[in-house]
Design a protein around this motif. Structure first.
Motif, PDB file in Angstrom:
ATOM      1  N   ALA A  48       0.798  -1.184   0.114  1.00 54.17           N
ATOM      2  CA  ALA A  48      -0.012  -0.002  -0.040  1.00 54.17           C
ATOM      3  C   ALA A  48       0.911   1.023  -0.101  1.00 54.17           C
ATOM      4  CB  ALA A  48      -0.907   0.111   1.208  1.00 54.17           C
ATOM      5  N   ALA A  49       0.250   2.440  -0.384  1.00 51.50           N
ATOM      6  CA  ALA A  49       1.267   3.638  -0.380  1.00 51.50           C
ATOM      7  C   ALA A  49       0.048   4.916  -0.172  1.00 51.50           C
ATOM      8  CB  ALA A  49       1.834   3.833  -1.963  1.00 51.50           C
ATOM      9  N   ILE A  50       0.572   5.909   0.400  1.00 54.71           N
ATOM     10  CA  ILE A  50      -0.284   6.923   0.598  1.00 54.71           C
ATOM     11  C   ILE A  50       0.469   8.117   0.173  1.00 54.71           C
ATOM     12  CG2 ILE A  50       0.254   7.088   2.825  1.00 54.71           C
ATOM     13  CD1 ILE A  50      -2.434   8.074   3.564  1.00 54.71           C
ATOM     14  N   SER A  51      -0.237   9.056  -0.651  1.00 50.98           N
ATOM     15  CA  SER A  51       0.374  10.498  -0.973  1.00 50.98           C
ATOM     16  C   SER A  51       0.615  11.336   0.453  1.00 50.98           C
ATOM     17  CB  SER A  51      -0.454  11.049  -1.993  1.00 50.98           C
ATOM     18  OG  SER A  51      -1.747  11.420  -1.594  1.00 50.98           O
ATOM     19  N   TRP A  52       1.264  12.410   0.033  1.00 50.43           N
ATOM     20  CA  TRP A  52       1.765  13.474   1.005  1.00 50.43           C
ATOM     21  C   TRP A  52       0.337  13.866   1.792  1.00 50.43           C
ATOM     22  CZ3 TRP A  52       4.299  15.542   4.835  1.00 50.43           C
ATOM     23  CH2 TRP A  52       3.872  16.823   5.166  1.00 50.43           C
ATOM     24  N   SER A  53      -0.691  14.165   1.212  1.00 53.06           N
ATOM     25  CA  SER A  53      -1.807  14.969   1.556  1.00 53.06           C
ATOM     26  C   SER A  53      -2.748  13.743   2.194  1.00 53.06           C
ATOM     27  CB  SER A  53      -2.752  15.497   0.690  1.00 53.06           C
ATOM     28  OG  SER A  53      -3.233  14.563  -0.456  1.00 53.06           O
TER      29      SER A  53
END
Length: 125
Positions: A48-53
């Motif tokens: 999984a990955a998540i952006s800065w915001s």
């Protein structure tokens, strides 16, 4: 930059775990964070990955609907809530950071700049 992952352990199939990864050291204004895992005799794979915001998230098909990634930028921490765990989720889980100005998610491991030490997740049947 240091990444400290925690929260792994032994759980029965169907159970839940919450992994945490806290970043310390050099400060950057924006960075994408991700989780990868590596089972014995297998290559490291994207989880999984998540952006800065936090607006954008991405998941591997194998965990979609069961895992949730989130982040608290004030605490420099990313979380991975893992529900309905299966024996095939057994692996060492690694967090990683990519200092990325764009508010995007990243699925490929070679794009990430720094890696944590890993935390073992074992799911018994």
């Amino acid at each position: 930059v240091q990444l400290q992952a925690s929260g792994g352990g032994l759980v029965q199939a169907g159970g839940s775990l919450r992994l945490s990864c806290t970043r310390s050291g050099r400060t950057f204004s924006h960075y994408t964070m991700g989780w990868f895992r590596q089972a014995p005799a297998k290559e490291r794979e994207f989880v999984a990955a998540i952006s800065w915001s936090g607006f954008s998230t991405a998941y591997a098909d194998s965990v979609k609907g069961r895992f949730t990634i989130s982040r608290d930028n004030a605490k420099n921490t990313v979380y991975l809530q893992m529900n309905s765990l299966k024996p095939e989720d057994t692996a060492v889980y690694y967090c990683a950071v990519d200092f990325q100005k764009r508010d995007i998610t990243i699925r490929v491991s070679y794009e990430y700049d720094y890696w944590g030490q890993g935390t073992q997740v074992t799911v018994s049947s």
